[in-house]
Design an enzyme around this catalytic site. Structure first.
Site, PDB file in Angstrom:
ATOM      1  N   ASP A 125       0.782  -1.163  -0.265  1.00 46.65           N
ATOM      2  CA  ASP A 125       0.051  -0.012  -0.051  1.00 46.65           C
ATOM      3  C   ASP A 125       0.877   1.323  -0.123  1.00 46.65           C
ATOM      4  O   ASP A 125       2.063   1.243   0.300  1.00 46.65           O
ATOM      5  CB  ASP A 125      -0.829  -0.068   1.372  1.00 46.65           C
ATOM      6  CG  ASP A 125      -2.250   0.729   1.296  1.00 46.65           C
ATOM      7  OD1 ASP A 125      -2.248   1.550   0.031  1.00 46.65           O
ATOM      8  OD2 ASP A 125      -3.176   0.563   1.911  1.00 46.65           O
ATOM      9  N   ASP A 157     -10.592   2.016  -3.593  1.00 48.03           N
ATOM     10  CA  ASP A 157     -11.096   1.819  -2.125  1.00 48.03           C
ATOM     11  C   ASP A 157     -12.567   1.746  -2.291  1.00 48.03           C
ATOM     12  O   ASP A 157     -13.246   1.377  -1.239  1.00 48.03           O
ATOM     13  CB  ASP A 157     -10.610   2.708  -1.156  1.00 48.03           C
ATOM     14  CG  ASP A 157      -9.365   2.506  -0.414  1.00 48.03           C
ATOM     15  OD1 ASP A 157      -8.806   1.152  -0.584  1.00 48.03           O
ATOM     16  OD2 ASP A 157      -8.696   3.288   0.055  1.00 48.03           O
TER      17      ASP A 157
HETATM   18  C1  DGJ Z   1      -6.066   2.049   2.033  1.00 52.83           C
HETATM   19  C2  DGJ Z   1      -6.135   0.699   0.926  1.00 52.83           C
HETATM   20  O1  DGJ Z   1      -6.694   0.932  -0.156  1.00 52.83           O
HETATM   21  C3  DGJ Z   1      -7.307  -0.344   2.151  1.00 52.83           C
HETATM   22  O2  DGJ Z   1      -7.833  -1.285   1.175  1.00 52.83           O
HETATM   23  C4  DGJ Z   1      -6.334  -0.701   3.143  1.00 52.83           C
HETATM   24  O3  DGJ Z   1      -5.353  -1.590   2.937  1.00 52.83           O
HETATM   25  C5  DGJ Z   1      -5.969   0.658   4.008  1.00 52.83           C
HETATM   26  N1  DGJ Z   1      -5.301   1.459   3.195  1.00 52.83           N
HETATM   27  C6  DGJ Z   1      -5.272   0.245   5.327  1.00 52.83           C
HETATM   28  O4  DGJ Z   1      -4.910   1.302   5.905  1.00 52.83           O
END
Ligand code: DGJ
Length: 738
Positions: free
Chosen positions: A469, A539
């Site tokens: 991430d 997301d």
């Molecule tokens: C952003 C990601 O896109 C989410 O899926 C998740 O992993 C969060 N960060 C966790 O902080």
């Protein structure tokens, strides 16, 4: 794929029967771009070029140039700007010679498309030199067999005696003879990535870019020019796509004569690269794709190229596992037993991989702390990652882990030990974003440290998958490892450091499947696809929002790269409640998974999930390797319907997804015409999941491919039949050749 050289007209013609790209050495020795587009036969196209005349020995801006430079009579946006020791920027690189080699040489330190055998491609390298300064430019073009694509890059070398500064070095610049085009870009925001924006080209400059340190949620390093009448299935289209994950610029400039210059490359804002005598700078790769069958044709070129010759490693061709991720199920609040119970319920539903997301390290109960401290939080996981991973494996599933290597929390041991590793201007407050700072991966010691600590973690347990991430952009850019006169190199050095860390970890752990992520789809680009064959698309997991996001993303990127999950309702991002069938019907068209707590669902919902997983596993190869065709756009008409399909490469079967946002009364009989089938073959049509509603039954026939493509599947069969399947409804059709 011959590259032809005609010494009489001094033309170089790259051609493979699908695309032609013609360069010409102009009268003044500079390199002209004579043609890019559909395939041409042999023979000169010199007659198409405007004649030199007028000021500066040039016909103003009408000359098509291959790698334009400022200060010598062309006043459009340049591809290359170099500041000489005396501060001047005029530059006139002229043709010196060229080489044609079989295959495709690697780029130095940057990701790129590749070939597995020299016979797959030919590469042309053209050497240019600016005599007064000694600047050498090597332009590189690869033409692939069987693909309407050319990969372009360049190497800039300082052959002079004093240091120079590169202010701008584009990956590709294309001068097109007209401006009868519409510009297609993929733009949006966090949770609304890669929406299609299509506008008519107008006089002046238009385009997109990023100076955030990442390719960004807001814009993607991709542009297409399509004829105004072009659709998904017909009309000329030309696309440029940048294999790069940092700051970028992609724009089109329509000049006084209505010709169009397209350029794509590293954004020149925040960029200045000092080049010592004898040193070289590798410019990232851009892919130029051509289609005479609209945007669908662009996808037909880019999808297989990116799936087969950009993605790499053991997972490139393997079927990707159906995963469940605990993020929306637990956020930071979990312990080993809770995770194992989610995994065990998921295993019973057929899910293959359990992914532990954020919150397993340091003392991370929220997002204010611990990034950088990559040690297990024993309060939550007293027996460590190994115990959890082994329990998950004991269930018959694989175990995956979330990391965010590029970041550091101010509340962390790493920050206490190395405050100077965080990007920021000394003496100036840092802009907060998710309570975290960005580590300067341009510094080799930071990359070495991350390689060591992450290697320890990845070796400490049976880890089969990593979600990498990256949750904030770069502010107060100042790079502690660089002197003042090299600060303009920091953004590029940062992303080269990210690639280096990816390269080392993917080499050390070749069996791990990497998925890239950046707060969802904030760095969904070809650069990262070269290391991580799939990425978290957004997301936003709401099924209706995902129609637009996945549609736009799918223009350049194959389904095998697009993570798509079914999540709980009300949806955590926008609060909408959609049927679980529609959530799955959307997520099938990607790399499928779940993002919810199955232990909190009722038996009927669990039964449906088991059915969905079984369906995806049956058709997984088709979804992940088939030809994807977009049928009905969520960006056109009243935006109430979307439809798309995947067809197996040999056209033996296809799966079609159709989605309607709001149900309407008295819609009358309507149909969905599909594409890509074998016209003469017979296909058995079924609706998934099996249903006895009248529309489903009306479709269950054996029909010829031409019938399905010309007449279509039945959506609503008669005005008086109640609108099925209701608001946020969907249907999945399976077409199997008999
Ligand atoms: C952003 C990601 O896109 C989410 O899926 C998740 O992993 C969060 N960060 C966790 O902080």
């Amino acid at each position: 794929m011959p590259v032809l050289w005609d010494p009489a007209t001094r033309e170089l013609h790259l051609r493979n029967g699908l695309i032609s790209y013609v360069l010409r050495v102009l009268e003044d020795g500079t390199l002209g771009g004579a043609y890019v587009g559909g395939p041409l036969g042999e023979g000169s196209v010199a007659h198409a070029a405007p004649r030199f005349a007028g000021f500066a020995n040039r016909l103003g801006d009408a000359v098509a140039l291959e790698y334009p430079t400022p200060g010598i009579g062309d006043f459009r946006a340049p591809a290359l700007v170099i500041e000489q020791p005396d501060g001047s920027t005029a530059l006139k690189p002229a043709y010196v010679g060229h080489r044609i080699v079989a295959g495709k040489p690697q780029l130095d330190g940057l990701p790129s498309t590749y070939v597995e055998a020299a016979a797959e491609a030919d590469t042309l390298e053209v050497d240019l030199r600016d005599e007064p300064s000694g600047v050498d430019v090597a332009l590189r073009y690869t033409i692939f067999g069987g693909r309407a694509a050319i990969a372009r890059s360049a190497v800039i070398r300082n052959g002079g005696e004093r240091a120079i500064t590169i202010r701008c070095a584009m990956s590709a610049s294309l001068d097109l003879p007209d401006s009868e085009w519409e510009l297609v870009r993929l733009s949006g925001s966090w949770a609304r990535e890669r929406h299609v924006v299509r506008t008519r080209l107008a006089s002046g400059t238009q385009g997109v870019g990023s100076v955030r340190g990442a390719s960004s949620h807001q814009h993607n390093p991709f542009l297409a020019l399509v004829r105004p009448w072009a659709t998904e299935a017909q009309g000329e289209a030309l696309a440029v796509s940048l294999v790069y994950s940092g700051n970028f610029l992609a724009e089109a400039e329509v000049d006084q004569y209505a010709t169009t210059r397209v350029r794509i490359g590293i954004h020149h804002d925040e960029f200045a690269w000092r080049l010592e005598p004898g040193a070289s700078f590798q410019v990232p790769e851009a892919v130029v794709a051509w289609s005479e069958s609209g945007l669908g044709g662009i996808s037909d070129v880019l999808h297989p190229l990116y799936r087969e010759r950009l993605a790499r490693g053991a997972w490139r061709d393997r079927p990707r596992p159906v995963l469940i991720n605990n993020w929306e199920a637990t956020y930071f609040d979990f312990d080993e037993d809770k995770l194992v119970s989610i995994a065990s319920t998921s295993r019973d539903l057929g899910i293959e991989l359990f992914v532990l997301d954020d919150g397993w390290f340091g003392r991370r109960d929220d997002d204010t702390t611990s990034l950088g401290d990559w040690t297990v939080d024993r309060r939550k996981l007293p027996n460590g990652l190994d115990s959890l991973a082994r329990r998950v494996e004991g269930l018959g599933m694989r175990f995956g882990l979330w990391i965010e290597p590029e970041m550091v929390s101010e509340r962390s041991r790493l920050f206490e030990d190395h405050p100077d590793w965080a990007i920021g201007v000394p003496g100036r407050p840092r802009t907060e974003h998710r309570q975290q700072l960005v580590l300067d991966l341009g510094r080799p010691e930071v990359v070495d440290h991350l390689e060591r600590v992450l290697s320890e973690i990845l070796s400490s347990a049976p880890i089969s998958y990593v979600k990498w991430d990256m949750n904030r952009n770069i502010t107060e850019p100042w790079w502690g490892g660089l002197p003042a006169d090299r600060q303009g190199e920091g953004f590029h050095r940062y992303i080269v450091g990210v690639y280096e860390l990816y390269r080392r970890l993917t080499a050390a752990f070749p069996e791990i499947l990497f998925e890239s992520c950046a707060g969802g789809g904030g760095r969904f680009d070809p650069g990262l696809l070269a290391f991580a064959p799939q990425g978290w698309t957004s997301d936003d997991t709401d099924a209706i929002e995902r129609l637009a996001i996945q549609w736009g993303t799918s223009i350049p990127y194959p389904l095998s790269s697009m993570g798509a999950h079914v999540s709980a309702v009300p949806n955590h991002q926008i609060g909408r409640v959609t049927p679980i069938g529609t959530r799955a019907a959307v997520a099938f068209f990607g790399v499928f998974g779940y993002e919810l707590d199955p232990t909190r669902l009722d038996d009927e919902e669990r039964r449906l999930i088991a059915e969905q997983v079984a369906f995806y596993r049956t058709w997984r190869e088709t979804f992940q390797r088939g030809r994807f065709l977009r049928l009905r756009s969520p960006f056109e008409g009243d935006r109430n319907e979307t439809a798309w399909m995947v067809v197996e490469p040999d056209r033996a079967a296809a799966v079609v997804g159709w989605y309607r946002v709001l149900a309407r009364a008295s819609t009358g009989p309507s149909r969905l015409r599909v594409r890509g089938l074998e016209p003469d073959a017979s296909y058995r049509v079924s609706v998934w999941p099996p249903s006895d509603d009248p529309v489903a039954r009306a479709n269950e026939l054996v029909r010829r491919g031409d019938d399905l493509m010309r007449i279509g599947l039945f959506l609503d069969i008669a005005p008086r039949v109640p609108a099925t399947p209701g608001d946020f409804g969907s249907r999945v059709f399976v077409l199997e050749r008999t």
